[in-house]
Design a protein around this motif. Structure first.
Motif, short mmCIF file in Angstrom:
data_model
loop_
_atom_site.label_atom_id
_atom_site.label_comp_id
_atom_site.label_asym_id
_atom_site.label_seq_id
_atom_site.Cartn_x
_atom_site.Cartn_y
_atom_site.Cartn_z
N MET A 48 79.05 37.72 9.87
CA MET A 48 77.97 36.98 10.83
C MET A 48 79.07 36.54 11.98
N PRO A 49 78.58 36.43 13.03
CA PRO A 49 79.33 35.83 14.14
C PRO A 49 79.39 34.30 13.98
N GLU A 97 82.95 21.34 18.46
CA GLU A 97 83.63 19.76 17.89
C GLU A 97 83.11 18.95 17.13
N VAL A 98 83.40 18.45 15.99
CA VAL A 98 82.70 17.53 15.15
C VAL A 98 83.60 16.29 15.11
N MET A 152 87.68 16.93 15.32
CA MET A 152 88.28 18.22 15.10
C MET A 152 87.35 19.36 15.71
N THR A 153 87.97 20.36 15.71
CA THR A 153 87.63 21.78 16.03
C THR A 153 86.94 22.48 14.77
N ALA A 154 85.73 22.90 14.48
CA ALA A 154 85.42 23.37 13.35
C ALA A 154 84.34 24.57 13.42
N THR A 155 84.28 25.48 12.55
CA THR A 155 83.62 26.77 12.60
C THR A 155 82.10 26.63 12.16
#
Length: 213
Positions: A52-53, A58-59, A66-69
């Motif tokens: 899945m894409p 940013e959280v 941080m940058t998360a997926t």
């Protein structure tokens, strides 16, 4: 039965196979059948949505930013082939609650075994969406083929088909009609009988889900 076709995926996880075996039992109650189907659908959803894409967001954690997926769930559409397809919906939505849902109403003509459409409604903006078509049984393949043909007319980004059970005849028919569509299933059973039911199978999935047998 297994397959070497890269477009046909048999999900052999032990929990999937265990729950499928419990569902096959003729003395399984309607309640237990529904519960098992919901649990099995969630397990299958993990495999089906593996590619899945995703997007980076940013959280802020308790300690820093941080940058998360995250998954792009709003771009996913689930298309349920009525009525039995609704038995798989709840499990998939538990895993991907942001997915949109469409419905395709089809019934099988008892004389010809061909699919006859009586309802079709899908989300908007389909060219931006990946579609997962769900139906517990891929038997003759007529319903799946008809449903996918209708969905394809809306030009989604991609289409996958998910079923609980299928058979060589159903796989062959769907692969020939829609060679670009991946099939995900928990088992490929032996064959169809003269009435278009999968053997050994588990009976009529719709009747067993809704208690109408």
């Amino acid at each position: 039965m297994t397959t070497s076709d890269p477009f046909v995926h048999v999900i052999t996880h032990p929990l999937v196979q265990h729950k499928l075996t419990l569902m096959r039992r003729k003395d399984a109650s309607t309640t237990s059948f529904r519960t098992l189907l919901n649990e099995l659908a969630m397990l299958m959803a993990y495999e089906v949505t593996r590619d899945m894409p995703t997007q980076d967001v940013e959280v802020e954690t308790p300690l820093e930013t941080m940058t998360a997926t995250m998954i792009d769930g709003k771009k996913l559409a689930l298309a349920s082939i009525l009525r039995a397809g609704n038995g798989l919906l709840e499990g998939f939505l538990a895993v991907v609650p942001g997915a949109r849902v469409g419905h395709i109403g089809l019934y099988r003509d008892p004389a010809t075994l061909q699919a006859v459409e009586y309802y079709f409604k899908m989300p908007k903006d389909m060219p931006e969406r990946d579609v997962i078509v769900v139906d517990p049984m891929l038997a003759t393949g007529h319903s799946a083929i008809a449903a996918i043909t209708r969905v394809k007319a809306l030009q989604p980004r991609s289409i996958k088909f998910v079923c609980l059970l299928t058979c060589p005849e159903g796989v062959k028919a769907l692969r020939e009609a829609h060679p670009d569509v991946q099939i995900f299933t928990a088992a490929i059973d032996r064959q169809l009988n003269d009435h278009g039911y999968i053997l050994p199978g588990l009976g009529d999935a719709g009747d067993r889900i809704f208690g109408t047998q």
